[in-house]
Motif scaffolding. Structure first.
Motif, PDB file in Angstrom:
ATOM      1  N   ARG A  14       3.861 -14.914 -12.981  1.00 22.42           N
ATOM      2  CA  ARG A  14       4.201 -16.075 -13.802  1.00 22.42           C
ATOM      3  C   ARG A  14       5.365 -16.902 -13.266  1.00 22.42           C
ATOM      4  NH1 ARG A  14       4.039 -12.789 -19.588  1.00 22.42           N
ATOM      5  NH2 ARG A  14       1.881 -12.028 -19.385  1.00 22.42           N
ATOM      6  N   GLN A  15       6.189 -16.320 -12.385  1.00 17.07           N
ATOM      7  CA  GLN A  15       7.336 -17.052 -11.858  1.00 17.07           C
ATOM      8  C   GLN A  15       7.232 -17.305 -10.358  1.00 17.07           C
ATOM      9  OE1 GLN A  15      11.220 -15.501 -13.279  1.00 17.07           O
ATOM     10  NE2 GLN A  15      10.034 -14.160 -14.614  1.00 17.07           N
ATOM     11  N   VAL A  16       6.833 -16.282  -9.610  1.00 22.77           N
ATOM     12  CA  VAL A  16       6.876 -16.370  -8.148  1.00 22.77           C
ATOM     13  C   VAL A  16       5.646 -17.074  -7.579  1.00 22.77           C
ATOM     14  CG1 VAL A  16       6.979 -15.037  -6.018  1.00 22.77           C
ATOM     15  CG2 VAL A  16       8.382 -14.366  -7.978  1.00 22.77           C
ATOM     16  N   TYR A  24       2.229 -12.318   1.600  1.00 23.96           N
ATOM     17  CA  TYR A  24       2.004 -10.943   1.149  1.00 23.96           C
ATOM     18  C   TYR A  24       3.253 -10.063   1.265  1.00 23.96           C
ATOM     19  CZ  TYR A  24       0.284  -6.194   0.824  1.00 23.96           C
ATOM     20  OH  TYR A  24       0.125  -4.891   0.467  1.00 23.96           O
ATOM     21  N   PRO A  25       3.997 -10.089   2.391  1.00 21.66           N
ATOM     22  CA  PRO A  25       5.159  -9.195   2.474  1.00 21.66           C
ATOM     23  C   PRO A  25       6.191  -9.442   1.372  1.00 21.66           C
ATOM     24  CG  PRO A  25       4.591 -10.030   4.642  1.00 21.66           C
ATOM     25  CD  PRO A  25       3.784 -10.822   3.656  1.00 21.66           C
ATOM     26  N   ILE A  26       6.393 -10.719   1.006  1.00 15.66           N
ATOM     27  CA  ILE A  26       7.361 -11.026  -0.055  1.00 15.66           C
ATOM     28  C   ILE A  26       6.846 -10.527  -1.398  1.00 15.66           C
ATOM     29  CG2 ILE A  26       8.536 -12.885  -1.313  1.00 15.66           C
ATOM     30  CD1 ILE A  26       8.487 -14.507   1.285  1.00 15.66           C
ATOM     31  N   ILE A  27       5.591 -10.814  -1.702  1.00 12.96           N
ATOM     32  CA  ILE A  27       4.999 -10.365  -2.972  1.00 12.96           C
ATOM     33  C   ILE A  27       5.069  -8.843  -3.073  1.00 12.96           C
ATOM     34  CG2 ILE A  27       2.864 -10.237  -4.319  1.00 12.96           C
ATOM     35  CD1 ILE A  27       4.158 -13.024  -4.306  1.00 12.96           C
ATOM     36  N   GLU A  28       4.709  -8.166  -1.988  1.00 13.00           N
ATOM     37  CA  GLU A  28       4.718  -6.702  -1.975  1.00 13.00           C
ATOM     38  C   GLU A  28       6.121  -6.162  -2.216  1.00 13.00           C
ATOM     39  OE1 GLU A  28       2.991  -2.766  -1.264  1.00 13.00           O
ATOM     40  OE2 GLU A  28       2.254  -4.706  -1.961  1.00 13.00           O
ATOM     41  N   ALA A  29       7.118  -6.748  -1.560  1.00 13.16           N
ATOM     42  CA  ALA A  29       8.496  -6.287  -1.731  1.00 13.16           C
ATOM     43  C   ALA A  29       8.980  -6.500  -3.164  1.00 13.16           C
ATOM     44  CB  ALA A  29       9.410  -7.016  -0.747  1.00 13.16           C
ATOM     45  N   LEU A  30       8.659  -7.660  -3.733  1.00 16.73           N
ATOM     46  CA  LEU A  30       9.082  -7.950  -5.109  1.00 16.73           C
ATOM     47  C   LEU A  30       8.413  -7.021  -6.112  1.00 16.73           C
ATOM     48  CD1 LEU A  30       9.075 -11.859  -5.005  1.00 16.73           C
ATOM     49  CD2 LEU A  30      11.083 -10.360  -5.036  1.00 16.73           C
ATOM     50  N   ASP A  63      17.896 -15.920  -9.966  1.00 17.64           N
ATOM     51  CA  ASP A  63      16.648 -15.767 -10.708  1.00 17.64           C
ATOM     52  C   ASP A  63      15.486 -15.585  -9.730  1.00 17.64           C
ATOM     53  OD1 ASP A  63      14.708 -18.024 -10.577  1.00 17.64           O
ATOM     54  OD2 ASP A  63      16.327 -19.242 -11.371  1.00 17.64           O
ATOM     55  N   PRO A  64      14.419 -14.914 -10.164  1.00 18.99           N
ATOM     56  CA  PRO A  64      13.348 -14.530  -9.241  1.00 18.99           C
ATOM     57  C   PRO A  64      12.735 -15.693  -8.479  1.00 18.99           C
ATOM     58  CG  PRO A  64      13.109 -13.355 -11.315  1.00 18.99           C
ATOM     59  CD  PRO A  64      14.194 -14.365 -11.522  1.00 18.99           C
ATOM     60  N   ARG A  65      12.542 -16.817  -9.151  1.00 17.26           N
ATOM     61  CA  ARG A  65      11.923 -17.971  -8.502  1.00 17.26           C
ATOM     62  C   ARG A  65      12.792 -18.481  -7.358  1.00 17.26           C
ATOM     63  NH1 ARG A  65      13.255 -23.144  -9.093  1.00 17.26           N
ATOM     64  NH2 ARG A  65      11.783 -24.748  -8.411  1.00 17.26           N
ATOM     65  N   VAL A  66      14.073 -18.656  -7.624  1.00 18.80           N
ATOM     66  CA  VAL A  66      14.993 -19.179  -6.615  1.00 18.80           C
ATOM     67  C   VAL A  66      15.050 -18.237  -5.413  1.00 18.80           C
ATOM     68  CG1 VAL A  66      17.428 -19.677  -6.130  1.00 18.80           C
ATOM     69  CG2 VAL A  66      16.367 -20.530  -8.234  1.00 18.80           C
ATOM     70  N   PHE A  67      15.235 -16.953  -5.683  1.00 16.36           N
ATOM     71  CA  PHE A  67      15.334 -15.972  -4.606  1.00 16.36           C
ATOM     72  C   PHE A  67      14.049 -15.931  -3.779  1.00 16.36           C
ATOM     73  CE2 PHE A  67      15.040 -11.307  -3.442  1.00 16.36           C
ATOM     74  CZ  PHE A  67      15.897 -11.398  -2.353  1.00 16.36           C
ATOM     75  N   ALA A  68      12.899 -15.907  -4.455  1.00 17.23           N
ATOM     76  CA  ALA A  68      11.619 -15.819  -3.745  1.00 17.23           C
ATOM     77  C   ALA A  68      11.375 -17.054  -2.878  1.00 17.23           C
ATOM     78  CB  ALA A  68      10.479 -15.638  -4.737  1.00 17.23           C
ATOM     79  N   LYS A  69      11.727 -18.240  -3.381  1.00 18.59           N
ATOM     80  CA  LYS A  69      11.508 -19.464  -2.605  1.00 18.59           C
ATOM     81  C   LYS A  69      12.442 -19.527  -1.390  1.00 18.59           C
ATOM     82  CE  LYS A  69      10.543 -23.444  -4.641  1.00 18.59           C
ATOM     83  NZ  LYS A  69       9.160 -23.678  -4.200  1.00 18.59           N
ATOM     84  N   MET A  70      13.641 -18.992  -1.522  1.00 21.19           N
ATOM     85  CA  MET A  70      14.538 -18.913  -0.373  1.00 21.19           C
ATOM     86  C   MET A  70      13.974 -17.954   0.676  1.00 21.19           C
ATOM     87  SD  MET A  70      18.235 -19.007  -2.345  1.00 21.19           S
ATOM     88  CE  MET A  70      19.308 -19.062  -0.900  1.00 21.19           C
ATOM     89  N   LEU A  74      12.766 -18.791   4.601  1.00 20.24           N
ATOM     90  CA  LEU A  74      13.386 -18.088   5.726  1.00 20.24           C
ATOM     91  C   LEU A  74      12.363 -17.362   6.600  1.00 20.24           C
ATOM     92  CD1 LEU A  74      16.519 -16.659   3.910  1.00 20.24           C
ATOM     93  CD2 LEU A  74      16.555 -18.276   5.826  1.00 20.24           C
ATOM     94  N   ASP A  75      11.227 -16.992   6.009  1.00 20.84           N
ATOM     95  CA  ASP A  75      10.149 -16.338   6.761  1.00 20.84           C
ATOM     96  C   ASP A  75      10.677 -15.151   7.576  1.00 20.84           C
ATOM     97  OD1 ASP A  75       7.611 -15.832   7.741  1.00 20.84           O
ATOM     98  OD2 ASP A  75       7.708 -17.385   9.300  1.00 20.84           O
ATOM     99  N   ILE A  76      11.296 -14.211   6.892  1.00 17.70           N
ATOM    100  CA  ILE A  76      11.887 -13.035   7.553  1.00 17.70           C
ATOM    101  C   ILE A  76      10.783 -12.146   8.114  1.00 17.70           C
ATOM    102  CG2 ILE A  76      13.267 -10.945   7.166  1.00 17.70           C
ATOM    103  CD1 ILE A  76      14.667 -12.561   4.876  1.00 17.70           C
ATOM    104  N   GLY A  77      10.958 -11.733   9.371  1.00 16.16           N
ATOM    105  CA  GLY A  77       9.963 -10.898  10.035  1.00 16.16           C
ATOM    106  C   GLY A  77      10.496  -9.511  10.360  1.00 16.16           C
ATOM    107  N   PRO A  78       9.624  -8.598  10.789  1.00 20.79           N
ATOM    108  CA  PRO A  78       9.998  -7.188  10.988  1.00 20.79           C
ATOM    109  C   PRO A  78      10.943  -6.929  12.153  1.00 20.79           C
ATOM    110  CG  PRO A  78       7.718  -7.564  11.634  1.00 20.79           C
ATOM    111  CD  PRO A  78       8.181  -8.815  10.976  1.00 20.79           C
ATOM    112  N   SER A  79      11.241  -7.950  12.967  1.00 21.00           N
ATOM    113  CA  SER A  79      12.208  -7.764  14.048  1.00 21.00           C
ATOM    114  C   SER A  79      13.538  -8.453  13.760  1.00 21.00           C
ATOM    115  CB  SER A  79      11.631  -8.298  15.366  1.00 21.00           C
ATOM    116  OG  SER A  79      11.408  -9.698  15.279  1.00 21.00           O
ATOM    117  N   ASP A  80      13.693  -9.010  12.555  1.00 22.01           N
ATOM    118  CA  ASP A  80      14.888  -9.800  12.231  1.00 22.01           C
ATOM    119  C   ASP A  80      16.054  -8.934  11.750  1.00 22.01           C
ATOM    120  OD1 ASP A  80      13.915 -12.313  12.889  1.00 22.01           O
ATOM    121  OD2 ASP A  80      13.084 -12.682  10.895  1.00 22.01           O
ATOM    122  N   LEU A  81      17.255  -9.311  12.200  1.00 18.75           N
ATOM    123  CA  LEU A  81      18.503  -8.773  11.673  1.00 18.75           C
ATOM    124  C   LEU A  81      19.043  -9.798  10.685  1.00 18.75           C
ATOM    125  CD1 LEU A  81      20.902  -6.781  11.651  1.00 18.75           C
ATOM    126  CD2 LEU A  81      21.847  -8.062  13.603  1.00 18.75           C
TER     127      LEU A  81
END
Length: 217
Positions: A14-16, A24-30, A63-70, A74-81
């Motif tokens: 309802r928010q994200v 998918y990775p963001i949804i799964e993590a949330l 809030d969840p919407r703001v955090f998820a959109k950020m 950023l499109d964080i990937g599995p090799s990112d620090l």
């Protein structure tokens, strides 16, 4: 008794997702990180409402919407620090730890830093490290970083962060402008950070991120 698993699913559905965050990775993590475990105990029942959750004076869990959109921008990937600035009690770090190779969580409030460390350890986020120190200074000894995320608002980004971003690195922050504000994504270029607007958002200005007011007679 709150059904937190159902609340977590409702937050995503309802928010994200309606905010066009569908990676998918963001949804799964949330869906996997229990937000209620990273707020003050008295506020667990409101952990999933569509608003900032107060953590301390002038500090909030975004809030969840703001955090998820950020995160989406950023499109964080599995090799990112990643450097997570103003991690609070560790929720943002726990989510980012599922997206990145490693995440350094920076927290200025000593009590919250200690709590974040304990809560992240309990969550199994073994690729996250909590550091206690001034937020505006970043943490150069762990950098440079592929990604920096600021968990609150800034009036002007402290200069330290330009030196701590890798070439081509990304940074997301909420820029305060009076009663309003906007989230922006920055890209580290040879000329400095190039910013673009992502969406409108507001949050409390973090310690050390306010513009010094000029003295007037």
């Amino acid at each position: 008794m709150t059904d937190f698993a159902a609340a977590r699913e409702a937050m995503v559905d309802r928010q994200v997702r309606p905010s066009d965050v569908t990676r998918y990775p963001i949804i799964e993590a949330l869906l996997r990180v229990p937000r209620e475990d990273f707020v003050p105990p008295a506020l667990r029942p409101v952990a999933y409402l569509g608003e900032h959750v107060p953590l301390a004076e002038g500090r909030v869990l975004l809030d969840p919407r703001v955090f998820a959109k950020m995160l989406d921008a950023l499109d964080i990937g599995p090799s990112d620090l990643v450097l997570d600035v103003g991690c609070g009690l560790g929720y943002s770090t726990a989510v980012i730890a599922r997206l990145a190779e490693a995440v350094i969580a920076l927290e200025e409030d000593a009590a919250m830093a200690q709590e974040a460390e304990a809560r992240l350890a309990a969550s199994g986020a073994d690729n996250a490290v909590v550091e206690h120190g001034p937020l505006a200074a970043g943490i150069a000894r762990h950098g440079p970083f592929d990604v920096v995320i600021i968990e609150g608002a800034t009036e002007a980004l402290p200069q330290a962060f330009e030196a701590q971003l890798k070439p081509g690195g990304r940074i997301a922050a909420i820029f305060a402008n009076g009663a309003g504000g906007q989230a922006r994504l920055g890209l580290m270029t040879p000329q400095g950070i190039a910013w673009r607007r992502i969406f409108d958002a507001t949050a409390p200005v973090l310690p050390g991120f306010a513009v010094a007011k000029a003295f007037e007679f």
